[in-house]
Design an enzyme around this catalytic site. Structure first.
Site, PDB file in Angstrom:
ATOM      1  N   ASP A 233      -0.739   2.471  -1.902  1.00 18.90           N
ATOM      2  CA  ASP A 233       0.434   2.481  -2.757  1.00 18.90           C
ATOM      3  C   ASP A 233       0.769   3.777  -3.481  1.00 18.90           C
ATOM      4  OD1 ASP A 233       2.479   1.417  -4.260  1.00 18.90           O
ATOM      5  OD2 ASP A 233       1.116   0.034  -5.446  1.00 18.90           O
TER       6      ASP A 233
ATOM      7  N   ARG B 164      -4.598 -15.021  -0.256  1.00 12.82           N
ATOM      8  CA  ARG B 164      -5.280 -13.944   0.697  1.00 12.82           C
ATOM      9  C   ARG B 164      -5.283 -14.738   2.284  1.00 12.82           C
ATOM     10  NH1 ARG B 164      -7.589  -9.814  -2.283  1.00 12.82           N
ATOM     11  NH2 ARG B 164      -8.568 -10.527  -4.051  1.00 12.82           N
TER      12      ARG B 164
ATOM     13  N   GLU C 240      -8.532   0.215   4.490  1.00 12.07           N
ATOM     14  CA  GLU C 240      -7.772  -0.264   3.280  1.00 12.07           C
ATOM     15  C   GLU C 240      -6.601  -1.360   3.694  1.00 12.07           C
ATOM     16  OE1 GLU C 240      -7.528  -1.048   0.269  1.00 12.07           O
ATOM     17  OE2 GLU C 240      -7.821   0.367  -1.041  1.00 12.07           O
ATOM     18  N   ASP C 241      -6.337  -1.853   2.624  1.00  8.92           N
ATOM     19  CA  ASP C 241      -4.887  -2.933   3.090  1.00  8.92           C
ATOM     20  C   ASP C 241      -3.975  -2.120   2.688  1.00  8.92           C
ATOM     21  OD1 ASP C 241      -5.500  -2.649   0.224  1.00  8.92           O
ATOM     22  OD2 ASP C 241      -5.493  -4.699  -0.410  1.00  8.92           O
TER      23      ASP C 241
ATOM     24  N   PHE D 265       6.149  -6.106  -3.745  1.00  9.85           N
ATOM     25  CA  PHE D 265       4.858  -6.390  -3.679  1.00  9.85           C
ATOM     26  C   PHE D 265       4.362  -7.435  -2.750  1.00  9.85           C
ATOM     27  CE2 PHE D 265       1.298  -8.632  -5.615  1.00  9.85           C
ATOM     28  CZ  PHE D 265       0.331  -7.720  -6.010  1.00  9.85           C
TER      29      PHE D 265
HETATM   30  P1  5GP Z   1      -2.783   2.515  -5.389  1.00 14.67           P
HETATM   31  O1  5GP Z   1      -3.728   3.000  -6.044  1.00 14.67           O
HETATM   32  O2  5GP Z   1      -2.612   3.397  -3.961  1.00 14.67           O
HETATM   33  O3  5GP Z   1      -1.581   2.648  -6.197  1.00 14.67           O
HETATM   34  O4  5GP Z   1      -3.017   1.090  -5.008  1.00 14.67           O
HETATM   35  C1  5GP Z   1      -4.038   0.516  -4.224  1.00 14.67           C
HETATM   36  C2  5GP Z   1      -4.507  -1.031  -4.361  1.00 14.67           C
HETATM   37  O5  5GP Z   1      -3.460  -1.607  -5.163  1.00 14.67           O
HETATM   38  C3  5GP Z   1      -4.377  -1.652  -2.980  1.00 14.67           C
HETATM   39  O6  5GP Z   1      -5.896  -1.424  -2.286  1.00 14.67           O
HETATM   40  C4  5GP Z   1      -4.258  -3.137  -3.395  1.00 14.67           C
HETATM   41  O7  5GP Z   1      -5.282  -3.599  -3.891  1.00 14.67           O
HETATM   42  C5  5GP Z   1      -3.205  -2.996  -4.643  1.00 14.67           C
HETATM   43  N1  5GP Z   1      -1.795  -3.010  -4.249  1.00 14.67           N
HETATM   44  C6  5GP Z   1      -0.854  -2.072  -4.227  1.00 14.67           C
HETATM   45  N2  5GP Z   1       0.298  -2.587  -3.746  1.00 14.67           N
HETATM   46  C7  5GP Z   1       0.031  -3.927  -3.621  1.00 14.67           C
HETATM   47  C8  5GP Z   1       0.887  -4.918  -3.063  1.00 14.67           C
HETATM   48  O8  5GP Z   1       1.793  -4.687  -2.681  1.00 14.67           O
HETATM   49  N3  5GP Z   1       0.309  -6.099  -2.972  1.00 14.67           N
HETATM   50  C9  5GP Z   1      -1.066  -6.442  -3.350  1.00 14.67           C
HETATM   51  N4  5GP Z   1      -1.516  -7.686  -3.356  1.00 14.67           N
HETATM   52  N5  5GP Z   1      -1.902  -5.414  -3.737  1.00 14.67           N
HETATM   53  C10 5GP Z   1      -1.248  -3.930  -3.733  1.00 14.67           C
END
Ligand code: 5GP
Length: 175
Positions: free
Chosen positions: A101, A163, A97-98, A150
């Site tokens: 969050d 990206r 995963e990237d 973010f």
């Molecule tokens: P979660 O479900 O853990 O809140 O969010 C996961 C997804 O939200 C990540 O895989 C990503 O695609 C997006 N995301 C969360 N935080 C960021 C951020 O700081 N920057 C970007 N570009 N995407 C984020």
């Protein structure tokens, strides 16, 4: 015009990703692993990471996800837009995963993948924002812990842009 403040530069990312690759190579020496990058955000991280895997029989399959939200916030409602091409039953799997969050996306994903009965399943994430945790996820291989900002670049987008940046940055709307 918005400017971008560098959060983690390209050299530091490369150094950490190489370390993660070495760690995974050690843990899975002599085994077979299916790497599952979650598209689109993890495509650059995954491409760099697997080039640092040695002594492990490595295959790769991609998972496309769409999570509904307002642009910078996920709602936890996740849809698989492109599924794996092969069964992972009985395989050693690493989800790539990237960023974790709130943890909502990863929780959905892990629950879904578990039903497919892999032998083992671990998580590699480039980034983690602990301040925003709603569901605690055990990240087995973590690149960097970051503050509640973010981030864009190195595969991560804002409205599908940025990206391509080789570093991780934070958009500064006031320039
Ligand atoms: P979660 O479900 O853990 O809140 O969010 C996961 C997804 O939200 C990540 O895989 C990503 O695609 C997006 N995301 C969360 N935080 C960021 C951020 O700081 N920057 C970007 N570009 N995407 C984020």
């Amino acid at each position: 015009m918005a400017t971008i403040d560098t959060l983690i530069d390209a050299a530091k990312i490369q150094e950490r990703v190489a370390e993660m690759g070495r760690e995974i190579s050690k843990d899975y020496a002599g085994k077979e692993v299916v790497f599952i990058p979650v598209l689109k955000g993890s495509f650059i991280f995954a491409a760099d990471l697997i080039r640092h895997i040695e002594g492990v029989t490595t295959s790769i399959d991609f998972l496309g996800l769409r999570s509904y939200g307002d642009g910078t916030e996920t709602s936890g409602v996740v849809q698989i837009t492109s599924d794996l091409t092969k069964s992972i039953e009985g395989k050693h799997v690493i989800i790539v995963e990237d960023i974790v969050d709130t943890g909502l996306t990863m929780e959905y994903l892990l629950d879904n993948m578990k039903t497919r009965q892999p032998a083992t399943m671990k998580v590699a994430s480039l980034l983690h924002k602990p301040a925003r945790t709603r569901i605690k996820i055990d990240i087995d291989y973590l690149g960097f812990t970051i503050d509640d900002v973010f981030v864009i670049g190195y595969g991560l987008d804002y409205a599908q842009n940025y990206r391509n940046l080789p570093y991780l940055g934070v958009l500064n709307p006031d320039g």
